[in-house]
Design an enzyme around this catalytic site. Structure first.
Site, PDB file in Angstrom:
ATOM      1  N   GLU A  39       5.016  -5.029   7.030  1.00  7.86           N
ATOM      2  CA  GLU A  39       4.272  -4.008   7.778  1.00  7.86           C
ATOM      3  C   GLU A  39       4.852  -3.766   9.163  1.00  7.86           C
ATOM      4  OE1 GLU A  39       2.918  -6.372   5.928  1.00  7.86           O
ATOM      5  OE2 GLU A  39       1.166  -5.624   4.863  1.00  7.86           O
ATOM      6  N   GLU A  70      -0.609  -9.326  -0.467  1.00  9.00           N
ATOM      7  CA  GLU A  70      -1.992  -9.656  -0.120  1.00  9.00           C
ATOM      8  C   GLU A  70      -2.894  -9.697  -1.360  1.00  9.00           C
ATOM      9  OE1 GLU A  70      -2.030  -6.569   2.925  1.00  9.00           O
ATOM     10  OE2 GLU A  70      -2.625  -8.089   4.383  1.00  9.00           O
ATOM     11  N   GLY A 112       0.615  -5.033   1.063  1.00  8.15           N
ATOM     12  CA  GLY A 112      -0.635  -5.112   0.310  1.00  8.15           C
ATOM     13  C   GLY A 112      -0.445  -5.761  -1.057  1.00  8.15           C
ATOM     14  N   ALA A 134       0.854  -1.177   0.000  1.00  4.91           N
ATOM     15  CA  ALA A 134       0.000   0.000   0.000  1.00  4.91           C
ATOM     16  C   ALA A 134       0.897   1.236   0.000  1.00  4.91           C
ATOM     17  CB  ALA A 134      -0.905  -0.010   1.222  1.00  4.91           C
TER      18      ALA A 134
HETATM   19  N1  DAK Z   1       4.646   3.261  -0.712  1.00  6.50           N
HETATM   20  C1  DAK Z   1       5.032   4.408  -1.270  1.00  6.50           C
HETATM   21  N2  DAK Z   1       6.149   4.539  -1.990  1.00  6.50           N
HETATM   22  C2  DAK Z   1       6.923   3.459  -2.141  1.00  6.50           C
HETATM   23  C3  DAK Z   1       6.598   2.214  -1.581  1.00  6.50           C
HETATM   24  C4  DAK Z   1       5.374   2.128  -0.836  1.00  6.50           C
HETATM   25  N3  DAK Z   1       4.934   0.978  -0.286  1.00  6.50           N
HETATM   26  N4  DAK Z   1       7.571   1.338  -1.898  1.00  6.50           N
HETATM   27  C5  DAK Z   1       8.461   1.991  -2.630  1.00  6.50           C
HETATM   28  N5  DAK Z   1       8.074   3.282  -2.793  1.00  6.50           N
HETATM   29  C6  DAK Z   1       8.770   4.341  -3.512  1.00  6.50           C
HETATM   30  C7  DAK Z   1       9.975   4.810  -2.751  1.00  6.50           C
HETATM   31  O1  DAK Z   1       9.615   5.730  -1.753  1.00  6.50           O
HETATM   32  C8  DAK Z   1      10.801   5.409  -3.860  1.00  6.50           C
HETATM   33  O2  DAK Z   1      10.276   6.682  -4.177  1.00  6.50           O
HETATM   34  P1  DAK Z   1      11.262   7.965  -4.267  1.00  6.50           P
HETATM   35  O3  DAK Z   1      12.028   7.999  -2.970  1.00  6.50           O
HETATM   36  O4  DAK Z   1      12.131   7.631  -5.458  1.00  6.50           O
HETATM   37  O5  DAK Z   1      10.316   9.082  -4.497  1.00  6.50           O
HETATM   38  C9  DAK Z   1      10.496   4.490  -5.054  1.00  6.50           C
HETATM   39  O6  DAK Z   1       9.277   3.830  -4.742  1.00  6.50           O
HETATM   40  C10 DAK Z   1      11.564   3.429  -5.270  1.00  6.50           C
HETATM   41  O7  DAK Z   1      11.767   2.776  -4.030  1.00  6.50           O
HETATM   42  P2  DAK Z   1      13.209   2.571  -3.371  1.00  6.50           P
HETATM   43  O8  DAK Z   1      14.121   3.673  -3.741  1.00  6.50           O
HETATM   44  O9  DAK Z   1      12.975   2.312  -1.934  1.00  6.50           O
HETATM   45  O10 DAK Z   1      13.663   1.240  -4.151  1.00  6.50           O
HETATM   46  P3  DAK Z   1      14.671   0.133  -3.643  1.00  6.50           P
HETATM   47  O11 DAK Z   1      14.864  -0.757  -4.833  1.00  6.50           O
HETATM   48  O12 DAK Z   1      15.853   0.716  -2.954  1.00  6.50           O
HETATM   49  O13 DAK Z   1      13.862  -0.682  -2.518  1.00  6.50           O
HETATM   50  C11 DAK Z   1      11.907  -1.810  -1.602  1.00  6.50           C
HETATM   51  C12 DAK Z   1      12.747  -1.418  -2.875  1.00  6.50           C
HETATM   52  C13 DAK Z   1      10.645  -2.495  -2.092  1.00  6.50           C
HETATM   53  C14 DAK Z   1      12.740  -2.804  -0.760  1.00  6.50           C
HETATM   54  C15 DAK Z   1      11.620  -0.528  -0.782  1.00  6.50           C
HETATM   55  O14 DAK Z   1      11.060   0.446  -1.650  1.00  6.50           O
HETATM   56  C16 DAK Z   1      10.646  -0.760   0.334  1.00  6.50           C
HETATM   57  O15 DAK Z   1      11.015  -1.278   1.382  1.00  6.50           O
HETATM   58  N6  DAK Z   1       9.373  -0.338   0.123  1.00  6.50           N
HETATM   59  C17 DAK Z   1       8.375  -0.401   1.165  1.00  6.50           C
HETATM   60  C18 DAK Z   1       7.857  -1.811   1.292  1.00  6.50           C
HETATM   61  C19 DAK Z   1       6.795  -1.873   2.351  1.00  6.50           C
HETATM   62  O16 DAK Z   1       7.026  -1.557   3.535  1.00  6.50           O
HETATM   63  N7  DAK Z   1       5.583  -2.348   1.994  1.00  6.50           N
HETATM   64  C20 DAK Z   1       4.473  -2.491   2.900  1.00  6.50           C
HETATM   65  C21 DAK Z   1       3.690  -1.186   2.955  1.00  6.50           C
HETATM   66  S1  DAK Z   1       2.357  -1.254   4.159  1.00  6.50           S
HETATM   67  C22 DAK Z   1      -5.314  -1.951   4.264  1.00  6.50           C
HETATM   68  C23 DAK Z   1      -4.902  -3.048   3.565  1.00  6.50           C
HETATM   69  C24 DAK Z   1      -3.556  -3.249   3.284  1.00  6.50           C
HETATM   70  C25 DAK Z   1      -2.630  -2.356   3.696  1.00  6.50           C
HETATM   71  C26 DAK Z   1      -3.027  -1.231   4.394  1.00  6.50           C
HETATM   72  C27 DAK Z   1      -4.374  -1.037   4.658  1.00  6.50           C
HETATM   73  N8  DAK Z   1      -6.677  -1.749   4.593  1.00  6.50           N
HETATM   74  C28 DAK Z   1      -7.669  -2.642   4.012  1.00  6.50           C
HETATM   75  C29 DAK Z   1      -7.061  -0.837   5.566  1.00  6.50           C
HETATM   76  C30 DAK Z   1      -1.240  -2.585   3.349  1.00  6.50           C
HETATM   77  C31 DAK Z   1      -0.205  -1.990   3.962  1.00  6.50           C
HETATM   78  C32 DAK Z   1       1.123  -2.070   3.344  1.00  6.50           C
HETATM   79  O17 DAK Z   1       1.326  -2.663   2.289  1.00  6.50           O
END
Ligand code: DAK
Length: 258
Positions: free
Chosen positions: A132, A112, A109, A66
């Site tokens: 998360e 998921e 997400g 997400a």
């Molecule tokens: N959200 C927003 N931006 C993201 C992102 C994300 N999840 N993942 C990556 N990006 C963005 C980065 O911020 C970066 O943007 P800039 O800084 O260039 O502006 C760009 O994508 C490239 O990312 P990186 O520079 O970080 O790329 P790397 O290759 O170095 O790293 C990575 C890739 C996938 C390891 C890293 O980006 C990362 O750790 N991303 C976050 C992964 C994460 O934590 N995912 C879980 C998010 S929480 C719900 C249902 C579901 C959910 C919520 C509510 N409801 C029904 C209520 C779900 C929640 C989640 O998924």
């Protein structure tokens, strides 16, 4: 109909495909993208010419979760009161077979959404995870329930409590995915499986899918309701604000455990 965040096409007879298309954000799932995705998939689901659906991203990312930048500004009440909160992650409610074609990151997400599909074809570069915990929240779209059913409790605990990632081969070994194929072939493999299902009676396919889900589901709804409650609880924590800020500011989170 033009979409802003996804691409739709029919890559083979009887097959409808939706591709997540926010490459600069690794296909992070913002509300607009999720609305478009469900709209496109529902249109395919209602299209008599279509017998099976594919959800995919690009080679680098299926979806990195997400959109943290969108979620950071949201409060617990925003999340609780969002009118289409549950409708946005509703791939599992579609009637026709849905295949996730996953390459690169399928995190949070994104993982998921893949788990909500009926089958998963992975490229050799696919990475599955539920990170998360790093943001001070918990999975909110079925991860605690579907991943646990797919891989078992012990591994699910490790994945969700310690951010253990699974490679494509590990995901295959643990029964999370149907097939692993080289990067250049995985989409064709997904299309091939979709075509096989699309050639069948849509009535029999629908009834079979419903029956399999009945066996698999058990009390999934209760599990999802419970998960949603805990997700909202975590979303009100100081650690959620800190975890998301830390991600965006590219620094290590300082947890207060509150
Ligand atoms: N959200 C927003 N931006 C993201 C992102 C994300 N999840 N993942 C990556 N990006 C963005 C980065 O911020 C970066 O943007 P800039 O800084 O260039 O502006 C760009 O994508 C490239 O990312 P990186 O520079 O970080 O790329 P790397 O290759 O170095 O790293 C990575 C890739 C996938 C390891 C890293 O980006 C990362 O750790 N991303 C976050 C992964 C994460 O934590 N995912 C879980 C998010 S929480 C719900 C249902 C579901 C959910 C919520 C509510 N409801 C029904 C209520 C779900 C929640 C989640 O998924």
């Amino acid at each position: 109909m033009p979409y802003q965040h996804i691409l739709v096409d029919k890559p083979a007879a009887g097959v409808g495909r939706a591709r997540l298309n926010r490459p600069a954000a690794l296909n992070a799932l913002n509300s607009a993208l999720l609305d478009e995705l469900m709209q496109a998939l529902t249109a395919f689901d209602n299209d008599a010419e279509i017998g099976a659906l594919i959800v995919t991203g690009d080679d680098k990312a299926f979806a990195a979760g997400a959109d943290i930048k969108e979620m950071q500004g949201k409060s617990q009440m925003d999340m609780l009161m969002a009118p289409s909160l549950l409708d946005r992650f509703a791939v599992h409610r579609l009637n026709k077979p849905v295949i996730a074609a996953v390459s690169g990151y399928a995190l949070g997400g994104g993982c998921e959404v893949a788990l909500s599909c009926d089958m998963i074809v992975a490229s050799e570069t696919a990475v599955f995870g539920q990170p998360e915990i790093n943001l001070g929240i918990i999975p909110g779209a079925g991860g605690t329930q579907r991943l646990t059913r797919a891989v078992g409790k012990a591994l699910a605990m490790e994945i969700m409590l310690t951010d253990r990632k699974l490679s494509a081969q590990e995901a295959l070994a643990y029964g999370l995915v149907n097939r692993v194929a080289p990067l250049e072939d995985y989409m064709q493999v997904a299309i091939g499986i979709a075509q096989k299902a699309a050639r069948r009676s849509q009535v029999a396919i629908r009834l079979t899918k419903e029956a399999i889900n009945k066996a698999y589901d058990g009390s999934l709804e209760a599990g999802l309701a419970f998960e949603r409650r805990n997700f909202l609880l975590a979303f009100g924590s100081e650690d959620k604000a800190e975890g998301m800020s830390a991600f965006i500011e590219k620094r290590r989170a300082r947890w207060t455990h509150r």
